[in-house]
Design a protein around this motif. Structure first.
Motif, PDB file in Angstrom:
ATOM      1  N   HIS A  96      26.910 -14.930 -10.205  1.00 48.25           N
ATOM      2  CA  HIS A  96      25.676 -14.227  -9.899  1.00 48.25           C
ATOM      3  C   HIS A  96      24.928 -14.873  -8.737  1.00 48.25           C
ATOM      4  O   HIS A  96      25.061 -16.076  -8.473  1.00 48.25           O
ATOM      5  CB  HIS A  96      24.780 -14.181 -11.128  1.00 48.25           C
ATOM      6  CG  HIS A  96      25.378 -13.403 -12.261  1.00 48.25           C
ATOM      7  ND1 HIS A  96      24.784 -13.309 -13.500  1.00 48.25           N
ATOM      8  CD2 HIS A  96      26.526 -12.670 -12.346  1.00 48.25           C
ATOM      9  CE1 HIS A  96      25.532 -12.553 -14.290  1.00 48.25           C
ATOM     10  NE2 HIS A  96      26.590 -12.166 -13.620  1.00 48.25           N
TER      11      HIS A  96
ATOM     12  N   ILE B  46      22.951 -17.928  -9.953  1.00 49.33           N
ATOM     13  CA  ILE B  46      23.566 -18.808 -10.953  1.00 49.33           C
ATOM     14  C   ILE B  46      23.032 -20.236 -10.842  1.00 49.33           C
ATOM     15  O   ILE B  46      23.122 -21.026 -11.782  1.00 49.33           O
ATOM     16  CB  ILE B  46      25.104 -18.789 -10.840  1.00 49.33           C
ATOM     17  CG1 ILE B  46      25.717 -19.508 -12.047  1.00 49.33           C
ATOM     18  CG2 ILE B  46      25.551 -19.382  -9.524  1.00 49.33           C
ATOM     19  CD1 ILE B  46      27.208 -19.468 -12.103  1.00 49.33           C
TER      20      ILE B  46
ATOM     21  N   SER C 266      19.292 -18.734 -15.418  1.00 51.20           N
ATOM     22  CA  SER C 266      20.421 -17.816 -15.262  1.00 51.20           C
ATOM     23  C   SER C 266      21.104 -17.567 -16.601  1.00 51.20           C
ATOM     24  O   SER C 266      21.522 -18.512 -17.286  1.00 51.20           O
ATOM     25  CB  SER C 266      21.440 -18.405 -14.277  1.00 51.20           C
ATOM     26  OG  SER C 266      22.706 -17.799 -14.415  1.00 51.20           O
ATOM     27  N   SER C 267      21.246 -16.302 -16.973  1.00 56.41           N
ATOM     28  CA  SER C 267      21.932 -15.982 -18.230  1.00 56.41           C
ATOM     29  C   SER C 267      23.426 -16.254 -18.123  1.00 56.41           C
ATOM     30  O   SER C 267      24.076 -16.581 -19.114  1.00 56.41           O
ATOM     31  CB  SER C 267      21.673 -14.523 -18.633  1.00 56.41           C
ATOM     32  OG  SER C 267      22.095 -13.635 -17.619  1.00 56.41           O
ATOM     33  N   GLN C 268      23.987 -16.135 -16.923  1.00 54.17           N
ATOM     34  CA  GLN C 268      25.408 -16.433 -16.747  1.00 54.17           C
ATOM     35  C   GLN C 268      25.662 -17.929 -16.953  1.00 54.17           C
ATOM     36  O   GLN C 268      26.599 -18.315 -17.661  1.00 54.17           O
ATOM     37  CB  GLN C 268      25.886 -16.011 -15.357  1.00 54.17           C
ATOM     38  CG  GLN C 268      27.390 -16.166 -15.175  1.00 54.17           C
ATOM     39  CD  GLN C 268      27.858 -15.762 -13.790  1.00 54.17           C
ATOM     40  OE1 GLN C 268      27.284 -16.185 -12.788  1.00 54.17           O
ATOM     41  NE2 GLN C 268      28.900 -14.952 -13.719  1.00 54.17           N
TER      42      GLN C 268
ATOM     43  N   PHE D 101      35.932 -14.665 -19.157  1.00 59.35           N
ATOM     44  CA  PHE D 101      34.627 -14.454 -18.550  1.00 59.35           C
ATOM     45  C   PHE D 101      34.761 -13.394 -17.454  1.00 59.35           C
ATOM     46  O   PHE D 101      35.776 -13.308 -16.768  1.00 59.35           O
ATOM     47  CB  PHE D 101      34.105 -15.749 -17.914  1.00 59.35           C
ATOM     48  CG  PHE D 101      33.633 -16.783 -18.892  1.00 59.35           C
ATOM     49  CD1 PHE D 101      32.453 -16.608 -19.600  1.00 59.35           C
ATOM     50  CD2 PHE D 101      34.356 -17.949 -19.090  1.00 59.35           C
ATOM     51  CE1 PHE D 101      32.009 -17.568 -20.497  1.00 59.35           C
ATOM     52  CE2 PHE D 101      33.919 -18.924 -19.978  1.00 59.35           C
ATOM     53  CZ  PHE D 101      32.736 -18.724 -20.684  1.00 59.35           C
ATOM     54  N   GLU D 102      33.718 -12.588 -17.294  1.00 62.06           N
ATOM     55  CA  GLU D 102      33.616 -11.613 -16.200  1.00 62.06           C
ATOM     56  C   GLU D 102      34.840 -10.699 -16.118  1.00 62.06           C
ATOM     57  O   GLU D 102      35.635 -10.762 -15.192  1.00 62.06           O
ATOM     58  CB  GLU D 102      33.382 -12.329 -14.863  1.00 62.06           C
ATOM     59  CG  GLU D 102      32.096 -13.130 -14.818  1.00 62.06           C
ATOM     60  CD  GLU D 102      30.840 -12.283 -15.017  1.00 62.06           C
ATOM     61  OE1 GLU D 102      30.876 -11.077 -14.719  1.00 62.06           O
ATOM     62  OE2 GLU D 102      29.822 -12.822 -15.482  1.00 62.06           O
TER      63      GLU D 102
ATOM     64  N   ASP E 131      30.283  -9.729 -19.195  1.00 61.87           N
ATOM     65  CA  ASP E 131      30.084 -11.180 -19.134  1.00 61.87           C
ATOM     66  C   ASP E 131      31.187 -11.975 -19.831  1.00 61.87           C
ATOM     67  O   ASP E 131      31.666 -12.974 -19.301  1.00 61.87           O
ATOM     68  CB  ASP E 131      28.734 -11.555 -19.764  1.00 61.87           C
ATOM     69  CG  ASP E 131      27.555 -11.137 -18.906  1.00 61.87           C
ATOM     70  OD1 ASP E 131      27.724 -10.975 -17.682  1.00 61.87           O
ATOM     71  OD2 ASP E 131      26.450 -10.969 -19.466  1.00 61.87           O
TER      72      ASP E 131
ATOM     73  N   GLU F 264      27.593  -8.883 -23.593  1.00 68.02           N
ATOM     74  CA  GLU F 264      26.603  -8.946 -22.514  1.00 68.02           C
ATOM     75  C   GLU F 264      25.585 -10.019 -22.873  1.00 68.02           C
ATOM     76  O   GLU F 264      25.006 -10.006 -23.960  1.00 68.02           O
ATOM     77  CB  GLU F 264      25.906  -7.602 -22.343  1.00 68.02           C
ATOM     78  CG  GLU F 264      24.683  -7.614 -21.437  1.00 68.02           C
ATOM     79  CD  GLU F 264      24.978  -7.957 -19.987  1.00 68.02           C
ATOM     80  OE1 GLU F 264      24.042  -8.374 -19.271  1.00 68.02           O
ATOM     81  OE2 GLU F 264      26.154  -7.808 -19.557  1.00 68.02           O
ATOM     82  N   SER F 265      25.378 -10.965 -21.950  1.00 72.45           N
ATOM     83  CA  SER F 265      24.476 -12.083 -22.195  1.00 72.45           C
ATOM     84  C   SER F 265      23.132 -11.858 -21.517  1.00 72.45           C
ATOM     85  O   SER F 265      23.072 -11.509 -20.330  1.00 72.45           O
ATOM     86  CB  SER F 265      25.121 -13.373 -21.657  1.00 72.45           C
ATOM     87  OG  SER F 265      24.226 -14.451 -21.696  1.00 72.45           O
TER      88      SER F 265
END
Length: 325
Positions: free
Chosen positions: A83, A86, A91-93, A132-133, A151, A166-167
């Motif tokens: 992101h 990040i 950052s949620s990621q 991830f992703e 996510d 989804e985070s």
């Protein structure tokens, strides 16, 4: 004489988002300062440069895993988007990497499996594959631009019973349609004439899949305002999970009043509202679990030395905080 606005504000029964976000800003600023990381001159909870994002990850070996995984995917022409923010402490990621990354590199998911099952989320069958992703351009025919990305995916045997996660941390929304935000769409509902939707004109399959899964039979989809204009990300990711044969899971911070607030059955927040847009027979495939509930499972094991760092970074040290969701 009527009470003033300020007086009435004191009796509002729900928490305010800005107070929650201020708490996380301070805890992350403190964490970066403690580590002596270089931060933005004006924003102490933001690392100085995007390239500094590994300093936002608690365990260096998790950051190394992410870097290596991105390299492998690039060699295979597969996406792994990091992101834009990040390197931001909130950052949620980055939070997801910190929360689940240590389990990924150990290939040991017993504790998160336990947390999920305790809260009614069926874990995929044996021999799970995690990623991830996750992207798949073919689902919505997204042959250009950044496609829908999930996510974190926990994929079951033979691609059955997978979980698409989804985070969210401090976010105050599910992302809306960029065309509406850019002023290229007036936000009116195109359901009666899909030619009025630019994305449908491009050949994207969002509306076709909404119809296929019975969403458009729900009266919530017949109003004058297009639900995708505001909640584009949510419905896209739910459809992605359904079309991939899995369930959608929201991983959220229970202190964030955006997604849940109040007590069941009179709780507010986006998720209880958005569930009303989902066909009733599909609602059992939409789930939520909080960061706190996952952490609770971790703490019961006593296995993770890094957990105290996670709690400091995300201001989770108070053991008396109620785990209500």
């Amino acid at each position: 004489m009527a009470n003033s606005n300020r007086y009435n504000a004191q009796s509002w029964p729900y928490p305010r988002h800005k107070e929650f976000e201020a708490q996380l800003r301070q805890s992350n600023a403190n964490w970066f300062a403690e580590k002596k990381f270089t931060v933005n001159n004006r924003i102490p909870y933001l690392l100085e440069k995007w390239e500094d994002w590994p300093n936002n990850i608690i365990l260096p070996k998790v950051a190394l895993f992410i870097q290596n995984e991105r390299g492998v995917r690039q060699k295979h022409n597969e996406g792994f988007p990091l992101h834009k923010y990040i390197h931001h402490g909130l950052s949620s990621q980055a939070m997801l990497f910190n929360l689940i990354g240590p389990l990924v590199i150990q290939d040991d998911f017993f504790l998160i499996k336990s947390a999920f099952e305790k809260h009614g989320i069926i874990w995929p069958k044996e021999n799970v594959i995690v990623r991830f992703e996750q992207e798949n351009r073919s689902i919505f025919n997204e042959d250009s631009g950044q496609p829908t990305s999930i996510d974190f995916v926990i994929q079951g045997k033979d691609n059955k019973h997978s979980l698409f996660i989804e985070s969210k941390l401090v976010e105050h929304e599910f992302g809306g349609c960029s065309l509406f935000a850019a002023g290229d769409c007036n936000g009116s509902n195109p359901v009666k004439n899909l030619r009025n939707c630019y994305l449908h004109h491009l050949g994207r399959k969002y509306w076709l899949l909404l119809e296929e899964y019975g969403f458009l039979d729900n009266p919530m989809w017949t109003g004058p305002i297009c639900p995708l204009s505001i909640y584009y990300q949510f419905f896209r990711e739910v459809l992605f999970a359904l079309e991939s044969g899995g369930d959608f899971v929201l991983l959220h911070d229970q202190r964030n009043p955006t997604f849940y607030c109040g007590e069941y059955p009179n709780e507010g927040g986006l998720m209880p509202f958005l569930i009303t847009f989902i066909p009733e027979e599909l609602r059992k495939r939409i789930h939520s679990i909080s960061i706190q509930q996952v952490i609770e499972s971790y703490k019961e094991s006593g296995k993770f030395a890094w957990l105290s760092e996670f709690e400091k970074k995300y201001s989770l040290i108070d053991p008396s905080r109620k785990l209500n969701r």
